[in-house]
Design a protein around this motif. Structure first.
Motif, PDB file in Angstrom:
ATOM      1  N   ALA A  34     -41.488   3.412  16.157  1.00  0.00           N
ATOM      2  CA  ALA A  34     -40.099   3.832  16.277  1.00  0.00           C
ATOM      3  C   ALA A  34     -39.471   3.180  17.507  1.00  0.00           C
ATOM      4  O   ALA A  34     -40.186   2.826  18.431  1.00  0.00           O
ATOM      5  N   PRO A  35     -38.148   3.062  17.636  1.00  0.00           N
ATOM      6  CA  PRO A  35     -37.163   3.452  16.641  1.00  0.00           C
ATOM      7  C   PRO A  35     -36.835   2.385  15.612  1.00  0.00           C
ATOM      8  O   PRO A  35     -36.081   2.649  14.690  1.00  0.00           O
ATOM      9  N   PHE A  36     -37.420   1.190  15.737  1.00  0.00           N
ATOM     10  CA  PHE A  36     -37.037   0.150  14.796  1.00  0.00           C
ATOM     11  C   PHE A  36     -37.796   0.245  13.477  1.00  0.00           C
ATOM     12  O   PHE A  36     -37.378  -0.317  12.466  1.00  0.00           O
ATOM     13  N   GLU A  65     -30.136   4.087  18.884  1.00  0.00           N
ATOM     14  CA  GLU A  65     -31.263   4.152  17.977  1.00  0.00           C
ATOM     15  C   GLU A  65     -32.098   5.384  18.274  1.00  0.00           C
ATOM     16  O   GLU A  65     -32.737   5.964  17.407  1.00  0.00           O
ATOM     17  N   VAL A  66     -32.127   5.763  19.555  1.00  0.00           N
ATOM     18  CA  VAL A  66     -32.979   6.881  19.953  1.00  0.00           C
ATOM     19  C   VAL A  66     -32.225   8.197  19.797  1.00  0.00           C
ATOM     20  O   VAL A  66     -32.731   9.153  19.222  1.00  0.00           O
ATOM     21  N   LEU A  67     -31.034   8.267  20.326  1.00  0.00           N
ATOM     22  CA  LEU A  67     -30.239   9.491  20.253  1.00  0.00           C
ATOM     23  C   LEU A  67     -28.890   9.082  19.680  1.00  0.00           C
ATOM     24  O   LEU A  67     -28.067   8.522  20.384  1.00  0.00           O
ATOM     25  N   PRO A  68     -28.655   9.350  18.418  1.00  0.00           N
ATOM     26  CA  PRO A  68     -27.436   8.826  17.805  1.00  0.00           C
ATOM     27  C   PRO A  68     -26.201   9.556  18.298  1.00  0.00           C
ATOM     28  O   PRO A  68     -26.277  10.640  18.883  1.00  0.00           O
ATOM     29  N   VAL A  90     -30.589   8.134  28.357  1.00  0.00           N
ATOM     30  CA  VAL A  90     -31.464   7.760  27.246  1.00  0.00           C
ATOM     31  C   VAL A  90     -31.935   6.330  27.462  1.00  0.00           C
ATOM     32  O   VAL A  90     -31.139   5.463  27.799  1.00  0.00           O
ATOM     33  N   HIS A  91     -33.218   6.118  27.276  1.00  0.00           N
ATOM     34  CA  HIS A  91     -33.764   4.770  27.445  1.00  0.00           C
ATOM     35  C   HIS A  91     -34.323   4.274  26.130  1.00  0.00           C
ATOM     36  O   HIS A  91     -34.943   5.040  25.402  1.00  0.00           O
ATOM     37  N   PRO A 104     -36.509   1.039  25.668  1.00  0.00           N
ATOM     38  CA  PRO A 104     -37.096  -0.254  26.007  1.00  0.00           C
ATOM     39  C   PRO A 104     -37.685  -0.903  24.775  1.00  0.00           C
ATOM     40  O   PRO A 104     -38.108  -0.238  23.846  1.00  0.00           O
TER      41      PRO A 104
END
Lengths: 514, 355
Positions: free
Chosen positions: B199-201, B297-300, B312-313, B315
């Motif tokens: 995740a997140p891809f 992508e992590v927190l929409p 929010v990170h 990497p």
């Protein structure tokens, strides 16, 4: 030693053939280790006791099968087995006296009476034996049996069916689909199951009530409803009948979603309280007492325990700390909110994972309090960990060998924290301690709906037709076990203990309950 | 003056390449594999060598260095661009030295004796003009291109030496090299692959569908289950974005966790990386090592107002230290991580480490 041998010979009063045989046996005996001599003396002592008590032959017959089981269980019994084989040979010539020697032999074995040694392996729960067809048949029969014949309607508890392709390593576990809840198989109105329980089962299976504390409290509230609606039938006793009434409910809830360790302990407590109700209590008084007991349980074991744990944990939180939490644990959130109210200055990093994304709930609660938070996914944990000073984790259950059973991903966080030398603290109430032992996450686990892994990105859903592809499996684990060497401290309502002290607490608790 | 028509054609091509690089790195444009980037870079450098007017090797090296700096600045995380430029520079040096007649070995080694006796060679020597130099350099670059085209096949050919039957292999994310590697082994052996979705891809999903279509028994797991499942895994085979000079990796995020879990269970970690991914960088530069993409992508954005109160990170890469790696499989064979420094000195000249 010779004296003993002579005594034996005299008592058995055998003829020359068996004497010669006894001689040989004595030689062999002399060559054996001292353990044998000791047991022989014990045997004589107990033989005398037995003669005084004068047990019948039936007892001997009954004890023989116990002997065979106890034999296999006790470690030093191989020597005794050989002795017994010889004694059986002597027994064929002299019945009654051999009966005496046989009996003390059985009871002179390990000092523990044979009854306790019988079942070394407890009965395995059915939800981890799904690959065994006999077990499934038995479960189906059990669900059929647990029915009431109220209004001459026979209804059985439905069994939930498996869904989708199961990964071969986990074919012994159940895998359900959230789209097919168990309640669809029940007819309306259901005369067997109390509506509060049906509602609870549906909430469990859809994930509306999740988290071990929440599930236990919801269960106890539902049971309170059941108990207050209960009336004793005319010729039954409340203490026995109520327990039988509860059994189909528990099977139903188990089919909706396998019971957690905390729920298991709560159910054990309730059943014990019900069976301990003296028979002269009137029905109203008994019900009041039971409701009171349940209230006490919730108040002591969950609410007050949380307060106690928060108090001890706040000592561990210093100003300027950066604390990492994983997922949404009600206890850890409570601790952090309390610490923030007491004026500690810290910031929190919330780590989350697909597909449940429970961390977002924790994030909302903490941000509402005003705590400054950072949010990452679990794959970024090795990027963020150099900033972290402590890790706080919640637990689903603590196993008797010191392993921590918790949401999947917890062991990974503990592993990476250990690699970066960051202390890991687990917070857990004592009612979640359980007597099971487990070393890996495969044997006993829960498989969630595999369709949860499917995600749509940039308009493409890669795994949309995963059921059609023959060799593709999706695995959605719910729990994993963390080895105790990754955990530095466990904070419980009894104090701060290392992971390896869990069986001590269990022992102390069991002694208290007795 | 060089012909105006040819030069504008060349600059157009260079600009197109640069904008492609800039777009591709953000994760929104078409994700191209490193092999394609390497091939395109080398083709472009060959074109520059052919079309730009230069008189001596030194001039050519200046031109290539200048273009190279622009190309790596367009997308700093795409290290294959810089690697190819350094390879071409090394080729030029070699061809120059061969034309001069001196052996390459003597020029390479920097012994104390050489430093004392010769003193101050390098720069001036590249000013001599050789007629055949251009043709030689272009021929050498063509050889490099052929090598690049064969890398994936070369790595895949070694698959049967490393995978036995009934194994459980774990991998993370999507790597074309590992895909080819596993598919080649699957022709002759039966084994089971567990793919962590990363995740997140969630590139692991593509990998899993591709592998299962080829008849390999595949399971997709979430990143959180990596340690839980690791006890049943026999080997971990991963790809990487870059191999660093100390033998460490710059790989997709989640790889460090995977490597730690493998180390805990004493499972071998095998990295399939072709030679063009080897970069003379070290992982010390904190500010240039990591690359971040948009946190939506992590927190929409649908999460609402907490977004403004939360950091929010997201990497993209992870550093994996060389102690956690067991083996590197490249197109020239298998190596231990401790051997990487030697390979690097064969591929690149020390003066080219800084472009």
């Amino acid at each position: 030693m010779n004296r003993c041998v002579v005594k034996d010979k005299r008592r058995s009063g055998t003829q020359d053939s068996s004497e010669g045989g006894a001689d040989k046996k004595d030689n062999i005996e002399r060559e054996k280790i001292e353990g044998k001599e000791l047991t022989k003396e014990e045997k004589q002592r107990l033989r005398k006791e037995k003669k005084q008590q004068k047990k019948g032959k039936e007892k001997k017959d009954a004890s023989l099968p116990q002997v065979s089981v106890a034999e296999t269980a006790a470690p030093a019994s191989q020597l005794k087995a050989e002795r017994r084989a010889r004694q059986e040979a002597e027994r064929t010539s002299k019945q009654s006296k051999k009966g005496d020697t046989g009996q003390p032999a059985t009871t002179s074995k390990p000092k523990i009476p044979p009854n306790e040694l019988q079942p070394v392996v407890k009965r395995l729960p059915e939800h981890i034996q799904v690959d065994d067809p006999d077990v499934l048949k038995k479960l189906a029969k059990k669900l059929e049996r647990q029915q009431t014949t109220e209004n001459s309607e026979i209804q059985k508890i439905p069994r939930r069916l498996d869904y989708g392709y199961k990964v071969s390593l986990f074919s012994h576990l159940l895998q359900y689909s959230r789209k097919a809840p168990l309640t669809q198989q029940l007819s309306i109105p259901s005369a067997v199951i109390h509506p509060a329980i049906v509602r609870l089962g549906l909430q469990y299976s859809q994930g509306i009530v999740a988290g071990s504390n929440a599930r236990s409290i919801a269960l106890l509230h539902a049971f309170k409803q059941v108990i207050s609606d209960y009336t004793t039938p005319s010729n039954e006793e409340l203490s026995r009948d109520l327990v039988n009434k509860l059994k189909p409910y528990i099977s139903f809830l188990n089919q909706c979603r396998p019971l957690s360790a905390s729920m298991g302990n709560a159910i054990k407590y309730i059943k014990k309280e019900i069976s301990n109700i003296p028979s002269q209590f009137k029905e109203d008084d008994a019900k009041k007492k039971l409701l009171n007991c349940i209230e006490c349980f919730i108040e002591e074991k969950i609410v007050l325990a949380a307060k106690a744990i928060a108090k001890s944990s706040i000592e561990k939180i210093n100003d300027g700390d950066v604390i990492l939490v994983y997922g949404c644990s009600s206890l850890v959130n409570h601790i952090l909110c309390e610490a923030f109210e007491k004026g500690r200055k810290f910031r929190v990093i919330v780590v989350d994972s697909r597909p449940r994304l429970e961390g977002r709930e924790a994030l909302r609660r903490l941000v509402q309090k005003g705590i400054s938070c950072t949010y990452v996914l679990i794959s970024a944990v090795s990027y963020i960990l150099p900033e972290v000073s402590k890790v706080f984790l919640g637990a689903h259950a603590l196993l008797a060998n010191g392993y921590v059973m918790s949401r999947v991903g917890t062991s990974q966080i503990a592993l990476v924290a250990k690699a970066f030398n960051v202390p890991v603290l687990v917070c857990c109430e004592t009612y979640k301690f359980c007597e099971r032992v487990q070393t890996d996450s495969f044997v006993s686990n829960e498989l969630d709906d595999p369709d949860d892994l499917i995600v749509t990105r940039k308009g493409e859903t890669q795994l949309k037709d995963w059921q059609q592809v023959p060799r593709l499996g999706l695995l959605n684990l719910v729990y994993d076990v963390t080895p105790p060497d990754f955990v530095d401290l466990v904070i419980t309502d009894l104090g701060m203990i290392p992971c390896t002290s869990v069986p001590v607490v269990l022992r102390v608790k069991n002694v208290d309950l007795l | 003056m060089p012909g105006p028509y040819r030069e504008t054609d060349l600059t157009e091509k260079v600009e197109a390449f640069l904008s492609d690089l800039k777009r591709g790195g953000s994760g929104t444009g078409p994700l191209r594999g490193s092999a394609e980037t390497a091939r395109e870079t080398t083709a472009l450098l060959r074109r520059i060598t052919a079309q730009v007017r230069w008189s001596s090797a030194g001039d050519l090296m200046e031109v290539i260095r200048k273009e190279g700096r622009r190309m790596s600045a367009a997308q700093p995380s795409e290290t294959t661009v810089g690697n190819m430029i350094r390879r071409v520079l090394k080729i030029i040096r070699e061809e120059y030295a061969r034309s001069r007649g001196s052996s390459e070995e003597a020029d390479q080694q920097e012994s104390l004796h050489k430093l004392l006796t010769s003193g101050g060679l390098s720069e001036e020597n590249f000013r001599q003009y050789f007629t055949a130099l251009k043709a030689n350099v272009i021929e050498a670059i063509n050889e490099l291109l052929t090598e690049l085209e064969g890398t994936t096949d070369n790595i895949a050919m070694q698959a049967l030496e490393h995978i036995h039957s009934n194994e459980v292999i774990m991998t993370i994310g999507r790597s074309r090299t590992v895909e080819a590697f596993l598919k080649d082994a699957a022709r002759k052996r039966k084994f089971h692959v567990i793919v962590a979705e990363c995740a997140p891809f969630c590139q692991g999903h593509e990998m899993a569908t591709s592998l299962s279509k080829d008849g390999i028994e595949t399971t997709v797991i979430t990143d959180a289950a990596i340690f839980a499942v690791m006890s049943r895994v026999n080997k971990v085979i991963i790809g990487t974005q870059t191999v660093l000079a100390n033998g460490g990796l710059r790989a997709v995020n989640g790889t460090h966790t995977l490597a730690l879990a493998a180390k805990h269970h004493s499972t071998p970690l095998i990295v399939c990386a072709p030679m063009f991914k080897l970069s003379p960088q070290f992982p010390n530069e904190e500010d240039t090592f990591h690359k971040f993409v948009s946190p939506h992508e992590v927190l929409p954005f649908t999460e609402g107002e907490i977004l403004s109160k939360v950091n929010v990170h997201c990497p993209v890469f992870d550093y994996v230290p060389p102690e956690l790696i067991t083996l590197f499989i490249s197109n020239i064979g298998g190596h231990a991580p401790s051997y990487i420094y030697r390979l690097m000195s064969e591929l690149y000249h020390p003066e080219d480490h800084e472009l």
